[in-house]
Design an enzyme around this catalytic site. Structure first.
Site, PDB file in Angstrom:
ATOM      1  N   LYS A 136       0.850  -1.187   0.000  1.00 54.70           N
ATOM      2  CA  LYS A 136       0.000   0.000   0.000  1.00 54.70           C
ATOM      3  C   LYS A 136       0.888   1.240   0.000  1.00 54.70           C
ATOM      4  CE  LYS A 136      -4.154   1.835   2.230  1.00 54.70           C
ATOM      5  NZ  LYS A 136      -5.257   1.533   3.170  1.00 54.70           N
ATOM      6  N   ARG A 192     -25.470  -1.926   7.004  1.00 52.99           N
ATOM      7  CA  ARG A 192     -25.220  -3.357   6.840  1.00 52.99           C
ATOM      8  C   ARG A 192     -25.557  -4.147   8.103  1.00 52.99           C
ATOM      9  NH1 ARG A 192     -19.707  -4.368   3.611  1.00 52.99           N
ATOM     10  NH2 ARG A 192     -20.725  -4.259   1.583  1.00 52.99           N
ATOM     11  N   GLU A 198     -19.338  -5.268   9.929  1.00 53.26           N
ATOM     12  CA  GLU A 198     -20.226  -4.423  10.721  1.00 53.26           C
ATOM     13  C   GLU A 198     -21.267  -5.228  11.497  1.00 53.26           C
ATOM     14  OE1 GLU A 198     -18.485  -2.116   7.354  1.00 53.26           O
ATOM     15  OE2 GLU A 198     -19.599  -3.995   7.462  1.00 53.26           O
TER      16      GLU A 198
END
Length: 624
Positions: free
Chosen positions: A284, A398, A370
């Site tokens: 990343k 969600r 979640e």
């Protein structure tokens, strides 16, 4: 940069142009592409580090596959800047995330190359499997690829997709696990450790490299490897491969920045049918040292000096709401040993990293999950803890079922903290937190509060700790208004009670949350034009302050309500319904977000477009 630096980048307006490059030119093109992303994000911010890590992968995919006929589903969508530039949006990229410009995420309506939207994590495998199954049913020889990265594999939906797709052995689907060991923050959990074990197995990787060297020239050995691969991996890794146990043929890991190896590997996989997974290792922030060295910060760093890496932060004398939350949570944890923090992969995004640094044993990053975050919180509460579960408003959608069944029905003392409530700005339609008040106001026994400023947020967190039942707090992205909060004594606020902020006799102004601050300015301006507005801060979405509303209904014939959320089923409609039930003859003018999707732009631009900025409130108060 010199005007002629982008010699190859300027020649590529589509994947067809990309395919005309030699592999050496493709390497140089990737260097130019990476620099272009850095250059543009330095002046027009966005999600930088994730996209830098996906440059070679995006180029290799479009180089090998026949897009847009072949489909690539990106997940999470913030890694798609290279994909967008390759697919004809190089100039449009200069205006990404700006009002009227392109989105920072894949959008089907934006380009035929965006096979599926990807603003929320973990959707790619399910969506791509649906596309691959449709191609199979229709007899089409289309290739479908799901690229899942930035922690999205920790989401339960990803495993539901793997489970279903793995049972469909005749469906041609390639899943690419873009493994950078990161979400926004450092990846967590058992899956991280498992992937790390695969990627660092010296014997396995050495054998893999040798096999790929042979297989690239010998198709018969490729078939032999397919038959014996499970046994080899089980012997070297001392356990069955997770993905192969789900009937996915596993390949890799490969270096996601070795363009030659990526192209060769993708070509080798192109004609292998059935469900298969390619494990790609990337970094990343690749290619920009500041981003590589501090990946969480450079996930979305804002504007920065391209040459020095110094971030350009606009001065503000006020704290961010998320930092008020983070510091207050630590204060509460010091006061009460029952307090714990839960976040689904957002410790720095919601500032729960403040608690995590000081009391790591009482703070839990559960990954991009979640629903699990809410039910895990419910379990903690059932065993005597008071969890503060922080989830962005848009992502809490969600976990709707979990809130109802696992928290509310059982009346458990879970404090649900919804960061990014309301308009969030440049992240756009997938990230605005517009539906939480509407969705959760229907849940019996759930208290919903919206603080107007920093002091209110701090005191409502303390109130929630004392409450003893389900309690939801929603607050916006960005900075507060400068109200004193740090070190202030805690105050328990009366649940379900609002407050009158301003006297007036001509019109009543009812607001909920921080929109009340610019509504207050509108009321002051209205007074200068001869209209006196009485301003009430409702403070609670549920329960509404019926005593306050009775006062308003008896006193005023005209009411203006303002909320940073959807009007359909929102606070304004609830207020109007209350007046109707009580028989008050009151005209209610509700301001908020109408029945339409809100795109990306600055918050100020979007408030104006939606009709509830300071000017719109002033017009409503004046009856214009």
């Amino acid at each position: 940069m010199p005007s002629d630096y982008y010699k190859l980048l300027d020649k590529v307006d589509s994947p067809r142009d990309l395919k005309r490059l030699s592999e050496e030119e493709l390497r140089r093109y990737c260097d130019e592409l990476r620099h272009y992303i850095i250059e543009q994000c330095s002046v027009n911010p966005g999600h930088l580090a994730s996209s830098l890590g996906a440059v070679e992968l995006a180029a290799a995919l479009h180089y090998v596959y026949d897009t847009p006929d072949d489909k690539i589903v990106w997940d999470v969508g913030h890694q798609t800047y290279p994909h967008k530039i390759i697919t004809g949006r190089r100039e449009a990229f200069r205006h990404k995330r700006q009002l009227g410009g392109i989105s920072g995420f894949p959008r089907m309506a934006e380009s035929e190359y965006d096979a599926f939207g990807g603003g929320h994590a973990s959707v790619s495998i399910s969506a791509a499997f649906g596309m691959a199954k449709a191609a199979e049913l229709r007899g089409e020889r289309r290739k479908v690829v799901a690229v899942i990265g930035d922690g999205a594999m920790t989401g339960g939906l990803a495993f539901e997709g793997l489970n279903n797709a793995g049972a469909s052995k005749g469906t041609d689907l390639l899943v690419i696990l873009n493994d950078n060991n990161m979400a926004i923050d450092q990846a967590t959990g058992a899956l991280k450790n498992y992937l790390l074990k695969i990627s660092t197995s010296v014997h396995y990787n050495r054998l893999k490299q040798r096999l790929w060297g042979v297989l690239s020239h010998t198709p018969r050995l490729l078939r032999l490897c397919q038959k014996t691969g499970n046994a080899i991996k089980q012997g070297l890794l001392n356990k069955s491969n997770l993905f192969e146990s789900l009937n996915f043929r596993y390949f890799g890991p490969v270096d996601g920045h070795n363009l030659k190896e990526l192209v060769r590997t993708l070509r080798g996989l192109h004609d292998i049918g059935g469900p298969k997974l390619l494990h790609v290792m990337t970094v990343k922030g690749k290619g920009y040292l500041p981003a590589e060295h501090d990946q969480p910060v450079w996930h979305a760093p804002g504007r920065f000096n391209l040459d020095t890496g110094e971030r350009i932060v606009s001065p503000s004398g006020t704290a961010r709401y998320q930092d008020v939350f983070g510091e207050t949570l630590l204060d509460l944890a010091r006061l009460d040993r029952r307090v714990v923090g839960i976040t689904p992969a957002m410790p720095s995004g919601c500032s729960m990293n403040i608690l995590m640094r000081e009391m790591p044993e009482r703070c839990f990053d559960v990954g991009i999950a979640e629903g699990h975050a809410v039910t895990f919180s419910a379990g903690l509460a059932a065993a005597g803890m008071v969890p503060f579960c922080n989830i962005y408003s848009t992502f809490m959608q969600r976990a709707y079922d979990n809130v109802i069944h696992d928290v509310a029905i059982q009346h458990l003392p879970v404090v649900l903290c919804l960061d990014r409530g309301g308009i969030v700005g440049e992240d756009g339609v997938t990230h605005h937190g517009l539906f939480d008040m509407v969705a959760f106001a229907t849940v019996p026994g759930l208290v919903i509060a919206a603080p107007m400023n920093e002091t209110e947020l701090r005191n409502l967190m303390y109130t929630a700790l004392q409450w003893g039942g389900p309690f939801m707090l929603r607050y916006p992205r960005g900075n507060g208004v400068g109200a004193p909060w740090r070190g202030c004594p805690f105050e328990t606020l009366p649940v379900g009670r609002g407050r009158r902020l301003r006297e007036g006799g001509d019109v009543a102004l009812l607001t909920v949350g921080p929109v009340g601050n610019f509504a207050a300015r509108a009321a002051e301006r209205a007074a200068r034009e001869g209209v006196e507005a009485a301003h009430y801060d409702l403070r609670f979405v549920k329960p509404l302050d019926e005593e306050l509303l009775d006062e308003v209904g008896r006193t005023f014939k005209r009411v203006v309500t303002v909320e940073d959320g959807s009007l359909r089923g929102g606070v304004g409609e609830a207020v109007a319904a209350f007046f109707n039930r009580r028989g008050y003859q009151v005209e209610v003018h509700a301001l908020g977000v109408g029945d339409a999707w809100v795109e990306h732009g600055t918050p100020a631009q979007l408030y104006a477009l939606c009709g509830y900025d300071e000017e719109a409130i002033l017009r409503a108060l004046l009856g214009r």
